[in-house]
Design an enzyme around this catalytic site. Structure first.
Site, mmCIF file in Angstrom:
data_model
loop_
_atom_site.group_PDB
_atom_site.id
_atom_site.type_symbol
_atom_site.label_atom_id
_atom_site.label_comp_id
_atom_site.label_asym_id
_atom_site.label_seq_id
_atom_site.Cartn_x
_atom_site.Cartn_y
_atom_site.Cartn_z
ATOM 1 N N ASN A 1 0.769 -1.289 0.080
ATOM 2 C CA ASN A 1 0.219 -0.027 0.006
ATOM 3 C C ASN A 1 0.903 1.150 0.090
ATOM 4 O OD1 ASN A 1 -1.870 -1.562 0.193
ATOM 5 N ND2 ASN A 1 -2.758 -1.439 2.165
ATOM 6 N N GLY B 1 -5.680 0.911 -1.230
ATOM 7 C CA GLY B 1 -5.290 -0.300 -0.960
ATOM 8 C C GLY B 1 -5.739 -1.805 -1.585
ATOM 9 N N ASP C 1 -9.886 0.863 -23.683
ATOM 10 C CA ASP C 1 -10.182 2.283 -23.369
ATOM 11 C C ASP C 1 -9.897 3.109 -24.619
ATOM 12 O OD1 ASP C 1 -10.447 3.832 -21.094
ATOM 13 O OD2 ASP C 1 -8.793 4.998 -21.749
ATOM 14 N N GLU D 1 -14.530 0.856 -25.310
ATOM 15 C CA GLU D 1 -15.151 2.079 -24.568
ATOM 16 C C GLU D 1 -15.240 3.073 -25.614
ATOM 17 O OE1 GLU D 1 -14.548 5.974 -22.003
ATOM 18 O OE2 GLU D 1 -13.090 4.865 -22.848
ATOM 19 N N ASP E 1 -17.177 6.094 -14.648
ATOM 20 C CA ASP E 1 -17.192 7.506 -15.115
ATOM 21 C C ASP E 1 -18.347 8.054 -14.944
ATOM 22 O OD1 ASP E 1 -14.439 7.047 -16.261
ATOM 23 O OD2 ASP E 1 -15.117 6.007 -17.912
HETATM 24 C C1 NOJ Z 1 -12.173 6.065 -20.243
HETATM 25 C C2 NOJ Z 1 -12.072 5.584 -18.848
HETATM 26 O O1 NOJ Z 1 -13.187 4.806 -18.548
HETATM 27 C C3 NOJ Z 1 -11.702 6.613 -17.942
HETATM 28 O O2 NOJ Z 1 -11.994 6.278 -16.554
HETATM 29 C C4 NOJ Z 1 -10.240 7.287 -18.036
HETATM 30 O O3 NOJ Z 1 -10.004 8.152 -17.231
HETATM 31 C C5 NOJ Z 1 -10.298 7.871 -19.576
HETATM 32 N N1 NOJ Z 1 -10.849 6.720 -20.621
HETATM 33 C C6 NOJ Z 1 -8.838 7.991 -19.971
HETATM 34 O O4 NOJ Z 1 -8.127 6.811 -19.977
HETATM 35 CA CA CA Z 2 -2.831 -3.426 -0.873
#
Ligand code: NOJ
Ligand code: CA
Ligand code: CA
Length: 720
Positions: free
Chosen positions: A46, A62, A241, A269, A340
């Site tokens: 941690n 953590g 992502d 995404e 998000d």
């Molecule tokens: C989308 C992700 O879901 C988000 O949490 C992230 O900050 C941005 N892409 C940049 O990576």
């Molecule tokens: Ca940990």
């Protein structure tokens, strides 16, 4: 099969390194975990930027891989079959913009695991333990960008511990690409995105994050090797992502390389919060024809309709249109909450928010598509301190005895047995402001979802189900069906799920995993009525069958002679043939290619359509500042092709410009008006490097040279 054979097969399946990975995703439920906020399985890791009191949402709290392994029985108790973990790669070791990278999206080394989360051994152990419980692991991967360019470690990038560059060092190596006008090296150097369209969207920094130049061959292979490490260590899929900010053409090649390892479940995404017919939404659908996406555009409207106000009739119409535009609506992913967006229970301010939450949760689990449950939805996790990012990421509270947990468990179970829930179509039977009934069908299986958010009501519907009394899967409510009419009483804020399963005696394809492929690749076919054996045809060619049971067939894709984007997949068994499913086909040996044409006096929005599978679907071109139009596409290396030019906007019919252009597959292709004289031939002989002394070529050349010199001298002497 004898008992011994059954036992041996089971043992083999359990021992197989990727058992569980070959499961049909549509039959399952994904559980999304923000790793730092789930469970601390090892307080020893941690250190640094750590808040043991869990008050500062921008520090580490953590959670780690060992913590997830410890909680696998809990996850198993919810019935989920896939866990999606926020990125595990090694993140920057500094604070940036007032935050530690506890979320995992600021990578510095794509070959290593973040030390706050564990190491590769921990990852392998998690995969192994999860597999024992029928759960597979999906990892979030971030190939669009590394860490912040102007803070923290300034885009410092490492290759398994060895520094490669950082954003400032890379600026010194950057130059302007003459065809795209983009300043690039390892990263793009074109400032931050401020116009959310065109070139900037893909070639500038997203919120100041160092944007990768994926077309740089080193970056291309580095990002691929990084993803391969997760696949090689047992991940069954990846969540990619920010796909909106990368060229689809690069992603296609990247995915094909990963799919050549085994059938993976990869989804992207694509951030887009509205179902309005914008260019953005058109792009989302274009992406989805190659790889599944998270159903972001419908999420706001679902939350508004259940958590605030809004008519079910409007929502039903909107969802029908939204899903109808996908080729694979059942492979896209539905979610209610995420890291998000503001959690439903933090957003909705109503006395009956929890009841409405139950309804919305059940809806996202019964619509076409694979459900994603955000960690803590089962325990009504909310943040007392704020709403959106980072407050939508509180520390997990474990409770699997709630009504929400019951909904998740029941509907996760039903997906495994009801083919309509996994693969069915989607048809509204009745909708008004507060009552909605939709039906889903797959072969002989049916699903009926009915709900009411207004005053208690008796609903009567035309329903083509056998006469009888049906019991709702969630609460045991009853529905009577007689003579094609169904009657059900709906109290205020109720949602019921009725289902019907009958033998499936026709072969029916419900799912291809993945649905993009090249020859030699394995694809998992999910569906019903497959019997014990049979044959599979792809584009008219018979595919090699690797395994077969009544609901899953694993095949190897044959080489198909086609220039079409899609080839038909059919299953034949017991003298019956299934309806065709579509597979996005690639000719193979693809490289990510920058395809450009001189703009000349061309104007407007241009598209290309080509005579090879890779280019058979229209691809939009971007216009550079240096006088070219360009795009990125996978191209079979050293193969000649032609394209036709079109003009028009997304959603409109494209107008042919009656121009044909030519090229040969490679990393950069500038299209020409004339076909290449001789298409670059595939090398027929392999040039082997032999140590000097064994390779006769230099000696033969030297001997020839000496002979020539001697001949000239002899001639001169003879003349004189
Ligand atoms: C989308 C992700 O879901 C988000 O949490 C992230 O900050 C941005 N892409 C940049 O990576
Ligand atoms: Ca940990
Ligand atoms: Ca980008």
């Amino acid at each position: 099969m004898g008992r011994l054979a059954v036992v041996l097969t089971l043992v083999l399946v359990l021992l197989s390194p990727f058992a569980g990975a070959y499961r049909v995703p549509e039959r399952g439920v994904v559980y999304q975990i923000m790793v730092d906020r789930f469970y601390d399985g090892n307080p020893g890791n941690n250190d640094r930027f750590y808040d043991s009191g869990h008050r500062n949402y921008r520090l580490y709290w953590g959670g780690d891989i060992e913590g997830i392994t410890e909680k696998l029985d809990y996850l198993g108790s919810l019935g989920v079959s896939m866990v999606w973990l926020t990125p595990l790669n090694d993140n920057i070791n500094k604070m940036a913009h007032g935050s530690a990278p506890y979320h995992g999206y600021w990578t510095r080394d794509y070959k290593r695991i973040e030390e706050h989360f564990g190491d590769w051994n921990d990852f392998r152990k998690l995969v192994e333990e999860a597999r024992k419980r029928g759960i597979c692991v999906i990892v979030d991967y971030v190939p669009n960008h590394a860490g912040p360019a102007t803070d923290g470690e300034f885009g410092a990038l490492y290759d398994n511990g060895t520094k490669v560059t950082d954003y400032y060092e890379d600026t010194r190596n950057a130059s302007v690409n003459p065809t795209t006008g983009i300043r690039e090296a390892v990263y793009h150097h074109n400032g931050n995105i401020f116009r959310w369209e065109g070139i900037q969207l893909k070639y500038a920094n997203l919120y100041g994050l160092a944007d990768f130049n994926q077309l740089n061959p080193w970056v291309d292979s580095y990002l691929t090797e990084g993803a391969r490490l997760f696949v090689g260590n047992g991940a069954c899929g990846l969540r990619i992502d920010a796909v909106k900010h990368m060229e689809l053409g690069w992603l296609e090649t990247f995915y094909l390389r990963l799919y050549s390892e085994r059938p993976l479940f990869i989804y992207g995404e694509y951030y887009s919060l509205s179902t309005e017919g914008t260019k953005d939404l058109h792009e989302l659908y274009r992406y989805s024809n190659v790889s599944p996406v998270l159903n972001m555009p419908i999420r706001e409207d679902i939350v508004r309709t259940f958590g605030f106000v809004g008519s079910f009739e409007t929502l039903a119409r909107e969802l029908e249109v939204y899903y109808s535009r996908f080729l694979y609506p059942n492979k896209e992913l539905n979610f209610l909450d995420s890291h998000d967006l503001v959690r439903f229970l933090n957003a909705a301010k109503r006395d009956d928010s929890v009841e409405r939450f139950h309804m919305a949760l059940a809806l996202t689990m019964t619509l076409p598509g694979i459900p994603v449950i955000y960690y803590g939805d089962e325990s009504y996790l909310v943040s007392p301190d704020g709403k959106g990012d980072p407050y939508n990421r509180p520390m997990m509270v474990f409770n699997n005895t709630t009504e929400a947990a019951g909904i998740i468990r029941t509907l996760a179970g039903l997906r495994k047995t009801n083919d309509a829930l996994a693969f069915g179509d989607f048809r509204t039977l009745y909708a008004n402001y507060s009552v909605w009934a939709f039906e889903r069908t797959f072969g002989t299986h049916r699903l009926l979802v009915v709900m009411n958010k207004g005053s208690p009501s008796n609903l009567t519907l035309g329903l083509d189900w056998p006469d009888g009394v049906y019991r709702d899967a969630l609460y045991g409510a009853e529905m009577a069906v007689g003579n094609g009419k169904a009657t059900v009483f709906l109290p205020r804020n109720s949602l019921y799920v009725f289902h019907l399963e009958r033998p499936q005696d026709e072969p029916l394809i419900g799912s291809l995993t993945p649905y993009a492929a090249q020859a030699g690749q394995e694809v998992l076919i999910g569906g019903a009525g497959f019997g014990n054996a049979g044959r599979v045809f792809i584009g008219g060619k018979e595919a090699e069958v690797l395994s077969w049971n009544s609901t899953e067939i694993l095949i190897r894709v044959p080489k198909v002679e086609t220039s079409a984007a899609w080839v038909n997949v059919t299953v034949e068994t017991g003298g019956k043939r299934s309806a065709p499913a579509k597979l996005r086909y690639y000719s193979g040996n693809d490289v990510p290619a920058l395809i450009a044409l001189e703009a000349g006096n061309l104007t407007g929005e241009l598209w290309i359509v080509g005579n090879i599978s890779e280019l058979a679907e229209p691809r939009p071109l971007l216009k550079s500042s240096t006088g070219y139009y360009f795009t990125v596409a996978p191209l079979p290396n050293r193969t000649a092709f032609s394209v036709r030019l079109y003009r028009g906007s997304a959603w409109e019919k494209l107008e042919p410009l009656n121009v044909t252009l030519y090229g040969v597959g490679g990393r950069t292709v500038v299209l020409t008006r004339k076909p290449p004289e001789t298409p670059a031939p595939e090398p027929t002989t392999t040039i082997v490097h032999r140590p000097i002394g064994t390779n006769p070529a230099p000696y033969i050349a030297l001997a020839a040279l000496l002979l020539a010199v001697a001949a000239v001298m002899f001639r001169r002497r003879a003349v004189s």
